[in-house]
Scaffold this motif. Sequence first.
Motif, mmCIF file in Angstrom:
data_model
loop_
_atom_site.group_PDB
_atom_site.id
_atom_site.type_symbol
_atom_site.label_atom_id
_atom_site.label_comp_id
_atom_site.label_asym_id
_atom_site.label_seq_id
_atom_site.Cartn_x
_atom_site.Cartn_y
_atom_site.Cartn_z
ATOM 1 N N LEU A 1 0.826 -1.211 0.000
ATOM 2 C CA LEU A 1 0.000 0.000 0.000
ATOM 3 C C LEU A 1 0.859 1.259 0.000
ATOM 4 N N THR A 2 1.918 1.252 0.802
ATOM 5 C CA THR A 2 2.796 2.422 0.881
ATOM 6 C C THR A 2 3.460 2.698 -0.457
ATOM 7 N N VAL B 1 0.940 3.424 7.166
ATOM 8 C CA VAL B 1 1.055 3.891 5.779
ATOM 9 C C VAL B 1 1.131 5.413 5.738
ATOM 10 N N TRP B 2 0.298 6.075 6.540
ATOM 11 C CA TRP B 2 0.312 7.540 6.587
ATOM 12 C C TRP B 2 1.686 8.076 6.978
ATOM 13 N N MET B 3 2.365 7.381 7.887
ATOM 14 C CA MET B 3 3.672 7.854 8.352
ATOM 15 C C MET B 3 4.795 7.466 7.398
ATOM 16 N N SER B 4 4.569 6.489 6.511
ATOM 17 C CA SER B 4 5.625 6.005 5.623
ATOM 18 C C SER B 4 5.556 6.598 4.225
ATOM 19 N N VAL B 5 4.361 6.995 3.784
ATOM 20 C CA VAL B 5 4.174 7.468 2.412
ATOM 21 C C VAL B 5 5.057 8.673 2.067
ATOM 22 N N PRO B 6 5.230 9.683 2.933
ATOM 23 C CA PRO B 6 6.047 10.836 2.526
ATOM 24 C C PRO B 6 7.455 10.465 2.070
ATOM 25 N N PHE B 7 8.112 9.548 2.776
ATOM 26 C CA PHE B 7 9.465 9.133 2.364
ATOM 27 C C PHE B 7 9.440 8.541 0.965
ATOM 28 N N VAL B 8 8.470 7.672 0.696
ATOM 29 C CA VAL B 8 8.365 7.036 -0.612
ATOM 30 C C VAL B 8 8.093 8.083 -1.683
ATOM 31 N N VAL B 9 7.205 9.033 -1.394
ATOM 32 C CA VAL B 9 6.864 10.070 -2.374
ATOM 33 C C VAL B 9 8.093 10.894 -2.729
ATOM 34 N N PHE B 10 8.813 11.369 -1.727
ATOM 35 C CA PHE B 10 9.984 12.203 -2.002
ATOM 36 C C PHE B 10 11.040 11.430 -2.790
#
Length: 311
Positions: free
Chosen positions: A97-98, A182-191
């Motif tokens: 999901l992330t 997922v909410w806490m992990s998504v920003p790293f993946v996005v950047f």
Amino acid sequence: MTSSPRGGRTSRGRAAARRTPLPIGLVLPATALLVLALGYPLVRQVFLSVQEFGLAQQFGQPPEWIGLGNYRELLTDPYLWAVVGRTVAFCFVNAGLTLGLGMGIAVLMARMSGWVRVAAQIGLLLAWATPVVAAMTIWQFLFDTEYGLVNWVLVELGGDYAGHSWLLHPLSFFMVATIVVVWMSVPFVVFTLYAALTQVSDDVLEAAEIDGAGPWQRFRHVVLPSIRPVLLVVLLLQLIWDLRVFTQIYTLQKAGGITRDTNLLGTYIYSLGIKGGEFGLAAAAAMFMLALTVVITAPYIRMMLKQEEDD
């Protein structure tokens, strides 16, 4: 054909540069610190896992050497395998999901106008920088049984969710935990993926478009192969992080979750050692978790090494 003296001198100079001890000397201090910081705890844990080390040993009684006794006790316990299955499923669901959400947001960010992109990046950065405990306090309030915003919205929409407890049942507990992780992990993946997308050549994309490739075909056959090394690294990191999730699960358990039905390996090891005082057994469980991490991540590491060889 003989090589010129100048070429010979250049080759000898390069060979001498390769033999210089300076690079090794620069790396050695950092390597020594890394071995000291990581090696000693690991060796200590290995020794602890083959000893009977409980509360009595905490007060000075010598530990008893029991060999593989702790491992036998763990591996013959059906509850451990239930926790392992739960942990692996939680890990892969969250990592998938992330990665999927992160990729989608990164693609959208690449198409945003300047100020919208900056606003989105600031929002993601704030979410990523929020301390875990502070974020968990907010999420607990949102899913609170009596005063939670989620229950209030669902009741206003006509649902029968007045006083509903999201943490009491394992399925809804892990749904909440998944949302938080997922909410806490998504920003790293996005950047990370956005940075990779910016390196994809526009000329190659334009050539594919001229050849008749549609948006999905360009994404699948041009973009994904171009950022594949970054995707593998991000996926590997996510699997490791999601396999070691502790704080989010432990906090939700303290807020009302049933511990035995919602334990993952991290909280299970904590309950064995800190709560139960079975430090030898907890060390054996930690070694088992390390072995499980290696087994799960080995295929992705192999793919990364193969990618390096192909490049």
